[in-house]
Motif scaffolding. Sequence first.
Motif, mmCIF file in Angstrom:
data_model
loop_
_atom_site.group_PDB
_atom_site.id
_atom_site.type_symbol
_atom_site.label_atom_id
_atom_site.label_comp_id
_atom_site.label_asym_id
_atom_site.label_seq_id
_atom_site.Cartn_x
_atom_site.Cartn_y
_atom_site.Cartn_z
ATOM 1 N N UNK A 310 -6.141 -1.133 -2.919
ATOM 2 C CA UNK A 310 -7.359 -1.954 -2.470
ATOM 3 C C UNK A 310 -7.699 -3.168 -3.637
ATOM 4 N N UNK A 311 -7.437 -2.673 -4.797
ATOM 5 C CA UNK A 311 -7.788 -3.488 -6.117
ATOM 6 C C UNK A 311 -6.585 -4.371 -6.320
ATOM 7 N N UNK A 312 -6.912 -5.425 -6.926
ATOM 8 C CA UNK A 312 -5.817 -6.335 -7.478
ATOM 9 C C UNK A 312 -6.346 -6.655 -8.829
ATOM 10 N N UNK A 313 -5.806 -7.589 -9.526
ATOM 11 C CA UNK A 313 -6.027 -7.798 -11.008
ATOM 12 C C UNK A 313 -7.288 -8.724 -10.972
ATOM 13 N N UNK A 314 -7.478 -9.529 -10.129
ATOM 14 C CA UNK A 314 -8.745 -10.521 -10.124
ATOM 15 C C UNK A 314 -10.045 -9.654 -9.814
ATOM 16 N N UNK A 315 -9.744 -8.625 -8.732
ATOM 17 C CA UNK A 315 -11.063 -7.786 -8.534
ATOM 18 C C UNK A 315 -11.241 -6.879 -9.939
ATOM 19 N N UNK A 316 -10.248 -6.371 -10.452
ATOM 20 C CA UNK A 316 -10.402 -5.641 -11.674
ATOM 21 C C UNK A 316 -11.086 -6.305 -12.545
ATOM 22 N N UNK A 317 -10.654 -7.526 -12.954
ATOM 23 C CA UNK A 317 -11.401 -8.423 -14.021
ATOM 24 C C UNK A 317 -12.772 -8.512 -13.593
ATOM 25 N N UNK A 318 -13.316 -8.812 -12.305
ATOM 26 C CA UNK A 318 -14.714 -9.004 -12.005
ATOM 27 C C UNK A 318 -15.381 -7.688 -12.323
ATOM 28 N N UNK A 319 -14.619 -6.590 -11.865
ATOM 29 C CA UNK A 319 -15.125 -5.170 -12.007
ATOM 30 C C UNK A 319 -15.701 -4.859 -13.451
ATOM 31 N N UNK A 320 -14.861 -5.355 -14.446
ATOM 32 C CA UNK A 320 -15.214 -5.406 -15.699
ATOM 33 C C UNK A 320 -16.105 -6.388 -16.560
#
Length: 376
Positions: A310-320
């Motif tokens: 479900x996640x990609x690098x951009x979503x992961x950076x936004x989450x952080x």
Amino acid sequence: MQRLFSEISDPEISEIRTNHRMKILLIGSEGYLGSLLGPKLSRDGHDVTGFDTGFYREGTLYRASGMTPRILSKDLRQVEVEDLRGFEAMVHLGELSNDPIGQLAPEITYEINHKGSLRLAQMARQAGVKRFIYMSSCSVYGVSDAEFVDEKSGVDPQTAYAVCKVRVENDVCQLATDTFSPVFLRNATAYGASPHMRFDIVLNNLSGLAWTTGEIRMTSDGTPWRPLVHGLDICEAISQVLQAPREAIHNQIFNVGETNHNYRVREIAEIVAETFTGCKLTFGAPGPDNRSYRVSFEKIRKHLPGFRCVWDARLGAQQLRELFERIDMTKEIFGYRAFTRLKQIEHLIRTKQIDERFYWKPQTLVDGVNGAQSRP
């Protein structure tokens, strides 16, 4: 975030999930992935018991949501068959991680990560555990000039950590029987928020730098390839392996990730810099780390038709970024030793809390240091 499910693509697999409540032992329950997985499996309806020696117990970035499992505090090398009886499944996340610790103490890495894990699997089979899920790593591929590597590709481990992964896979697969099903999950490089955070993995580290300094200075040109996978997507893969029909997963190796989530390191840095507005990004010369590989993740999609990331690098950076804003993260928190594996182990050695073989010294148990919970 809504989980997405693909259609069944393998006609030989007629069942996706068994919805069977299991009694599960989670080795490494207080680690980066374990602190995400324990609550996830409890939400799935399983009866989860944690097992952890407590090296990283001091580092809590934020409060975990959901039910955390009860914990058996014990060194992996001291486990006995009786500790494992009554469990239907085991998930093994409890090795020393990562490459720098392997360089610091290669003999101890082999003792724990190879010999300790093999002994654990042998005892699990003896105790009647039916499913043994082992966390391996895509780092076993090392250096490859192939367009993509998959589970049938040759391995080329470059570090003690990766060598141990290959050895455990080779040894534990030979223990498989009609009643003992090992499964080997070669995870891509993990990222994303976790209560027991790690800032020594690439996307998390770059995000922390961007937030606390406003600058990312790459020491290399960032050309090597790395596959990435969010910790929550790893947890979903584990959950589906636990529930899958035996014939779909028995004694199989699966790369865990998405084929379109292979990134050059410079791409990861660019995504982070764009997400953390105003961050300055610079690159250096080609670095000494020659590990580079792109990984195919098609097999897991065939055997577990319901799985996709479900996640990609951009979503992961936004989450952080959202997390850092919420907890008001400081440089001191980002640099706290318990969020970097090597720093924490060096601290435990320097303060004589663990001995030269990484066993807790008796006085730390008496004084309660081993059980302390704290934040920077």
